[in-house]
Design a protein around this motif. Structure first.
Motif, short mmCIF file in Angstrom:
data_model
loop_
_atom_site.label_atom_id
_atom_site.label_comp_id
_atom_site.label_asym_id
_atom_site.label_seq_id
_atom_site.Cartn_x
_atom_site.Cartn_y
_atom_site.Cartn_z
N LEU A 9 58.04 90.84 89.46
CA LEU A 9 58.69 89.58 89.11
C LEU A 9 59.33 89.00 90.35
O LEU A 9 60.00 89.72 91.08
CB LEU A 9 59.77 89.82 88.04
CG LEU A 9 59.29 90.29 86.70
CD1 LEU A 9 59.41 91.79 86.59
CD2 LEU A 9 60.07 89.61 85.62
N MET A 19 59.66 81.62 87.11
CA MET A 19 59.45 83.02 87.49
C MET A 19 57.95 83.31 87.57
O MET A 19 57.19 82.89 86.70
CB MET A 19 60.11 83.94 86.46
CG MET A 19 59.98 85.40 86.76
SD MET A 19 60.79 85.95 88.26
CE MET A 19 62.49 85.86 87.79
N VAL A 21 55.27 86.29 87.44
CA VAL A 21 55.18 87.65 86.91
C VAL A 21 53.74 88.13 87.07
O VAL A 21 52.80 87.44 86.67
CB VAL A 21 55.56 87.69 85.41
CG1 VAL A 21 55.48 89.11 84.87
CG2 VAL A 21 56.93 87.09 85.17
N LEU A 45 62.24 85.00 79.40
CA LEU A 45 62.60 84.47 80.71
C LEU A 45 63.29 83.12 80.58
O LEU A 45 64.25 82.83 81.29
CB LEU A 45 61.37 84.38 81.62
CG LEU A 45 60.81 85.73 82.06
CD1 LEU A 45 59.44 85.56 82.70
CD2 LEU A 45 61.76 86.42 83.02
N TYR A 50 65.43 80.68 83.13
CA TYR A 50 64.32 80.14 83.92
C TYR A 50 63.64 79.01 83.15
O TYR A 50 63.59 79.02 81.93
CB TYR A 50 63.31 81.24 84.25
CG TYR A 50 63.86 82.23 85.24
CD1 TYR A 50 63.84 81.96 86.61
CD2 TYR A 50 64.45 83.41 84.82
CE1 TYR A 50 64.37 82.85 87.52
CE2 TYR A 50 64.98 84.30 85.72
CZ TYR A 50 64.94 84.01 87.07
OH TYR A 50 65.48 84.90 87.96
N ALA A 53 57.43 80.31 83.16
CA ALA A 53 56.87 81.46 83.85
C ALA A 53 55.38 81.26 84.09
O ALA A 53 54.70 80.60 83.32
CB ALA A 53 57.10 82.72 83.03
#
Length: 76
Positions: A9, A19, A21, A45, A50, A53
């Protein structure tokens, strides 16, 4: 038994509110499990603050390593 699972991450360098991942797994069944629940990870997330993602998936020993991506952005 999930086999070996590796999670990487890191904040997106272009957009630190997102983010990145990368999930790398040993077994195909584990890959399917993580893919089915990628939305839950993205939601967790978002709840952590955040904006969204970018989730990538791969298999250990599969050569290129990447077997797909799921991108998620919070609604405007």
């Amino acid at each position: 038994e999930l086999g070996h699972v590796r999670l990487r991450l890191e904040p997106d360098s272009a957009n630190p509110d997102r983010m990145l991942v990368m999930i790398t797994v040993e077994r195909p069944e584990t890959l399917d499990l993580f893919r089915r629940h990628a939305g839950d990870l993205a939601e967790a997330l978002r709840q952590a603050g955040y904006a969204g993602a970018d989730i990538g998936f791969g298999r250990q020993g599969s050569g290129s390593g990447s077997e797909g991506r799921a991108s998620d952005t919070a609604p405007a």
